[in-house]
Design an enzyme around this catalytic site. Structure first.
Site, PDB file in Angstrom:
ATOM      1  N   GLU A  55     -30.121 108.833 -98.308  1.00 26.70           N
ATOM      2  CA  GLU A  55     -29.245 109.984 -98.509  1.00 26.70           C
ATOM      3  C   GLU A  55     -29.849 111.300 -98.594  1.00 26.70           C
ATOM      4  O   GLU A  55     -30.779 111.595 -99.276  1.00 26.70           O
ATOM      5  CB  GLU A  55     -28.062 109.772 -99.652  1.00 26.70           C
ATOM      6  CG  GLU A  55     -26.926 110.674 -99.863  1.00 26.70           C
ATOM      7  CD  GLU A  55     -25.962 110.392-100.534  1.00 26.70           C
ATOM      8  OE1 GLU A  55     -25.096 109.502-100.008  1.00 26.70           O
ATOM      9  OE2 GLU A  55     -25.885 110.514-101.906  1.00 26.70           O
ATOM     10  N   LYS A  57     -28.798 114.880 -99.856  1.00 22.30           N
ATOM     11  CA  LYS A  57     -28.029 115.671-100.659  1.00 22.30           C
ATOM     12  C   LYS A  57     -28.708 116.757-101.347  1.00 22.30           C
ATOM     13  O   LYS A  57     -29.868 116.572-102.115  1.00 22.30           O
ATOM     14  CB  LYS A  57     -26.895 114.871-101.623  1.00 22.30           C
ATOM     15  CG  LYS A  57     -27.627 114.320-102.746  1.00 22.30           C
ATOM     16  CD  LYS A  57     -26.391 113.832-103.572  1.00 22.30           C
ATOM     17  CE  LYS A  57     -26.927 112.677-104.747  1.00 22.30           C
ATOM     18  NZ  LYS A  57     -25.956 111.976-105.330  1.00 22.30           N
ATOM     19  N   LYS A 117     -20.888 111.389 -95.750  1.00 20.47           N
ATOM     20  CA  LYS A 117     -20.328 111.129 -97.023  1.00 20.47           C
ATOM     21  C   LYS A 117     -19.712 112.143 -97.497  1.00 20.47           C
ATOM     22  O   LYS A 117     -19.924 113.617 -97.540  1.00 20.47           O
ATOM     23  CB  LYS A 117     -21.870 110.942 -97.928  1.00 20.47           C
ATOM     24  CG  LYS A 117     -21.637 110.572 -99.494  1.00 20.47           C
ATOM     25  CD  LYS A 117     -21.648 109.311 -99.539  1.00 20.47           C
ATOM     26  CE  LYS A 117     -21.490 108.932-101.116  1.00 20.47           C
ATOM     27  NZ  LYS A 117     -22.730 109.030-101.823  1.00 20.47           N
ATOM     28  N   GLU A 166     -15.713 102.432-101.268  1.00 21.82           N
ATOM     29  CA  GLU A 166     -16.241 102.270-102.624  1.00 21.82           C
ATOM     30  C   GLU A 166     -15.433 102.057-103.576  1.00 21.82           C
ATOM     31  O   GLU A 166     -14.534 102.630-103.957  1.00 21.82           O
ATOM     32  CB  GLU A 166     -16.972 103.985-102.573  1.00 21.82           C
ATOM     33  CG  GLU A 166     -17.675 104.220-103.925  1.00 21.82           C
ATOM     34  CD  GLU A 166     -18.136 105.596-103.970  1.00 21.82           C
ATOM     35  OE1 GLU A 166     -18.908 106.036-103.062  1.00 21.82           O
ATOM     36  OE2 GLU A 166     -17.677 106.114-104.984  1.00 21.82           O
ATOM     37  N   ASN A 187     -20.042 101.474-106.675  1.00 20.49           N
ATOM     38  CA  ASN A 187     -20.828 102.616-107.470  1.00 20.49           C
ATOM     39  C   ASN A 187     -20.955 102.404-108.577  1.00 20.49           C
ATOM     40  O   ASN A 187     -19.961 102.367-109.403  1.00 20.49           O
ATOM     41  CB  ASN A 187     -19.874 103.925-107.017  1.00 20.49           C
ATOM     42  CG  ASN A 187     -20.616 105.122-107.434  1.00 20.49           C
ATOM     43  OD1 ASN A 187     -21.746 105.219-108.016  1.00 20.49           O
ATOM     44  ND2 ASN A 187     -20.174 106.283-106.810  1.00 20.49           N
ATOM     45  N   GLU A 217     -24.573 101.297-104.903  1.00 21.75           N
ATOM     46  CA  GLU A 217     -24.777 102.713-104.838  1.00 21.75           C
ATOM     47  C   GLU A 217     -24.985 103.194-106.125  1.00 21.75           C
ATOM     48  O   GLU A 217     -24.262 102.910-107.125  1.00 21.75           O
ATOM     49  CB  GLU A 217     -23.485 103.360-104.364  1.00 21.75           C
ATOM     50  CG  GLU A 217     -22.726 102.878-102.992  1.00 21.75           C
ATOM     51  CD  GLU A 217     -21.698 103.316-102.681  1.00 21.75           C
ATOM     52  OE1 GLU A 217     -21.033 102.918-101.587  1.00 21.75           O
ATOM     53  OE2 GLU A 217     -21.259 104.248-103.361  1.00 21.75           O
ATOM     54  N   SER A 218     -25.897 104.274-106.257  1.00 22.50           N
ATOM     55  CA  SER A 218     -25.966 105.175-107.443  1.00 22.50           C
ATOM     56  C   SER A 218     -27.023 104.457-108.407  1.00 22.50           C
ATOM     57  O   SER A 218     -26.899 103.191-108.615  1.00 22.50           O
ATOM     58  CB  SER A 218     -24.626 105.452-108.131  1.00 22.50           C
ATOM     59  OG  SER A 218     -24.093 106.326-107.377  1.00 22.50           O
TER      60      SER A 218
END
Length: 265
Positions: A55, A57, A117, A166, A187, A217-218
């Site tokens: 990703e 960001k 995203k 998600e 997530n 995710e995360s």
């Protein structure tokens, strides 16, 4: 009002402004609109890859500025050379410092699946996603009603885009899962508290039907944890912050991918 409610309220305003500035007819004239999307599902399952969705960001509501010096072109090309299975590009400006041009830039330099995203609440944003070169859209169960997840998913599929849904807990999973979803993302970050716990992925793994590509995710900052999640059926791993907070995100991604491959053998 929690941060997610605030983001959605702002997003509604943003979308209504954009509709008057850039009508759908204009978006449909984009060179990318007629292009054949690239399948993230297929890339994640390629035997030469380990399922990393890398990703880009710049900042986030929980962390503030993460990396405002990285360049999309260099980072996205580097991510793919590092062995990532796909890219995730933040296009939300107010909270994440992204913009649509970031995704278009990544698209012009990479032939790989790209996830847009953002906080999608309207069909307009799905048309916009296709017009800027995205292959996959994100639908967040926490900010959509189950029937919205279904109708937006069906609309995205009608344009040839894949859908990553998600969820954050079992309740969202059970109420939002439907046949218009390709990838199911868990997530690990609680959007109310921003606390991250990878056990969320482990706990939900067995509850996700096998027809979906499972994505964690995360909070993924250890290759050993990724390998462990693979044993729970996860094939995709969305990682942004861990890479972006390094001086060279693409090098961090390359080292991470190499380590996963070593641990798997």
């Amino acid at each position: 009002m929690n941060i997610l409610d605030q983001i959605v309220a702002d997003k509604k305003e943003e979308v209504s402004q954009k509709k008057s500035l850039y009508p759908v007819k204009l978006l449909e004239q984009s060179t990318y609109f007629g292009a054949q999307p690239v399948s993230l599902k297929k890339y994640i399952r390629r035997p030469d890859k380990v399922g990393i969705i890398a990703e880009f960001k710049r900042k986030s509501p929980s962390k503030g500025i993460i990396n405002d010096g990285a360049k999309v072109e260099r980072t996205s090309i580097g991510y793919m050379q590092a062995g990532a299975s796909g890219l995730s590009i933040l296009t939300d400006t107010k909270y994440f410092g992204g913009k649509n041009e970031d995704l278009t830039t990544a698209r012009s330099f990479n032939f790989c699946p790209i996830l847009r995203k953002d906080f999608i609440i309207d069909e307009y944003q799905i048309i916009e996603a296709k017009s800027i070169g995205a292959d996959v859209i994100l639908l967040i169960a926490a900010c959509l009603k189950p029937e919205e997840v279904k109708s937006l998913g069906a609309f995205a599929r009608s344009l040839g885009l894949e859908v990553l849904l998600e969820v954050h807990n079992e309740e969202e999973l059970n109420s939002s899962i439907n046949e218009h979803v390709d990838l199911l993302g868990v997530n690990n970050r609680n959007l109310q508290t921003f606390v991250t716990d990878v056990d969320t992925s482990r706990e939900l793994a067995s509850k996700i039907p096998d027809d979906f590509v499972k994505v964690s995710e995360s909070g993924l900052n250890d290759p050993a944890v990724v390998v462990d999640l693979m044993s729970h059926g996860y094939e995709g791993f969305l990682i942004g912050e861990y890479f972006m907070q390094k001086g060279s995100p693409e090098k961090a991604c390359s080292d991470f991918v190499k380590r996963i491959k070593e641990l798997k053998h």
